[in-house]
Design a protein around this motif. Structure first.
Motif, PDB file in Angstrom:
ATOM      1  N   GLU A  22       0.833  -1.205   0.000  1.00 39.46           N
ATOM      2  CA  GLU A  22       0.000   0.000   0.000  1.00 39.46           C
ATOM      3  C   GLU A  22       0.864   1.251   0.000  1.00 39.46           C
ATOM      4  O   GLU A  22       0.563   2.214  -0.708  1.00 39.46           O
ATOM      5  CB  GLU A  22      -0.955  -0.011   1.201  1.00 39.46           C
ATOM      6  N   LEU A  25       2.936   0.956  -3.666  1.00 37.00           N
ATOM      7  CA  LEU A  25       2.175   0.933  -4.904  1.00 37.00           C
ATOM      8  C   LEU A  25       0.842   1.663  -4.828  1.00 37.00           C
ATOM      9  O   LEU A  25       0.267   2.006  -5.860  1.00 37.00           O
ATOM     10  CB  LEU A  25       1.910  -0.530  -5.323  1.00 37.00           C
ATOM     11  N   GLY A  26       0.348   1.843  -3.616  1.00 38.69           N
ATOM     12  CA  GLY A  26      -0.957   2.472  -3.425  1.00 38.69           C
ATOM     13  C   GLY A  26      -2.020   1.444  -3.091  1.00 38.69           C
ATOM     14  O   GLY A  26      -1.888   0.262  -3.409  1.00 38.69           O
ATOM     15  N   GLU A  28      -4.988   1.178  -4.285  1.00 39.14           N
ATOM     16  CA  GLU A  28      -5.834   0.758  -5.396  1.00 39.14           C
ATOM     17  C   GLU A  28      -5.041   0.112  -6.530  1.00 39.14           C
ATOM     18  O   GLU A  28      -5.548  -0.029  -7.638  1.00 39.14           O
ATOM     19  CB  GLU A  28      -6.649   1.946  -5.896  1.00 39.14           C
ATOM     20  N   ASN A  29      -3.837  -0.308  -6.250  1.00 37.20           N
ATOM     21  CA  ASN A  29      -3.036  -1.021  -7.236  1.00 37.20           C
ATOM     22  C   ASN A  29      -3.556  -2.462  -7.334  1.00 37.20           C
ATOM     23  O   ASN A  29      -3.876  -3.080  -6.327  1.00 37.20           O
ATOM     24  CB  ASN A  29      -1.566  -1.004  -6.808  1.00 37.20           C
ATOM     25  N   THR A  32      -1.634  -4.921  -5.181  1.00 33.74           N
ATOM     26  CA  THR A  32      -1.945  -4.708  -3.766  1.00 33.74           C
ATOM     27  C   THR A  32      -3.295  -5.342  -3.439  1.00 33.74           C
ATOM     28  O   THR A  32      -3.439  -6.039  -2.427  1.00 33.74           O
ATOM     29  CB  THR A  32      -1.980  -3.203  -3.437  1.00 33.74           C
ATOM     30  N   VAL A  66     -11.360   0.082  -9.367  1.00 37.78           N
ATOM     31  CA  VAL A  66     -10.286  -0.097 -10.343  1.00 37.78           C
ATOM     32  C   VAL A  66     -10.706  -0.991 -11.514  1.00 37.78           C
ATOM     33  O   VAL A  66     -10.387  -0.697 -12.667  1.00 37.78           O
ATOM     34  CB  VAL A  66      -9.028  -0.691  -9.658  1.00 37.78           C
TER      35      VAL A  66
END
Length: 119
Positions: A22, A25-26, A28-29, A32, A66
């Motif tokens: 998180e 990469l974030g 909402e990757n 992840t 996403v």
């Protein structure tokens, strides 16, 4: 690579991996979210249904945003939530998630799926 000697250790390693992913990469990757989904699966396997519910709901929200509502990974998460709610004894909510997954599956794979009608 994750190397663990117990299921509990694997869950802890996945929790840590999700946090690191998180940050890197974030939230909402897609990778992840896949790791978050794996954590939910391990929690389900270990009987930790309340936490699995929270993890899968986080995963569902991210995947919906996403990937969209008809993506096969999002549909799997809906199904996993159905399993969790069933294990928690909330059959009405489980049915809701199962029906959403089925509806999405028909939208995604409609021409390949034939559902038999009850006699």
């Amino acid at each position: 690579m994750i190397s663990c000697s117990s299921h509990g250790e694997l869950i802890e390693e996945l929790r840590d991996l999700v946090k690191r992913m998180e940050r890197a990469l974030g939230e909402e990757n897609v990778v992840t979210l896949e790791t978050l989904n794996s954590l939910g699966g391990q929690l389900r396997t270990n009987g930790q249904y309340e936490e699995a519910k929270e993890v899968h709901e986080r995963c569902l929200a991210g995947r919906m945003k996403v990937l969209g509502e008809d993506h096969e990974h999002m549909l799997m998460t809906l199904n996993y939530l159905g399993i969790v709610y069933k294990r928690l004894g909330n059959h009405e909510k489980a049915l809701e998630y199962y029906e959403r997954a089925l509806k999405g599956t028909r939208g995604c794979w409609g021409r390949f799926i034939r559902v038999r009608s009850a006699p």
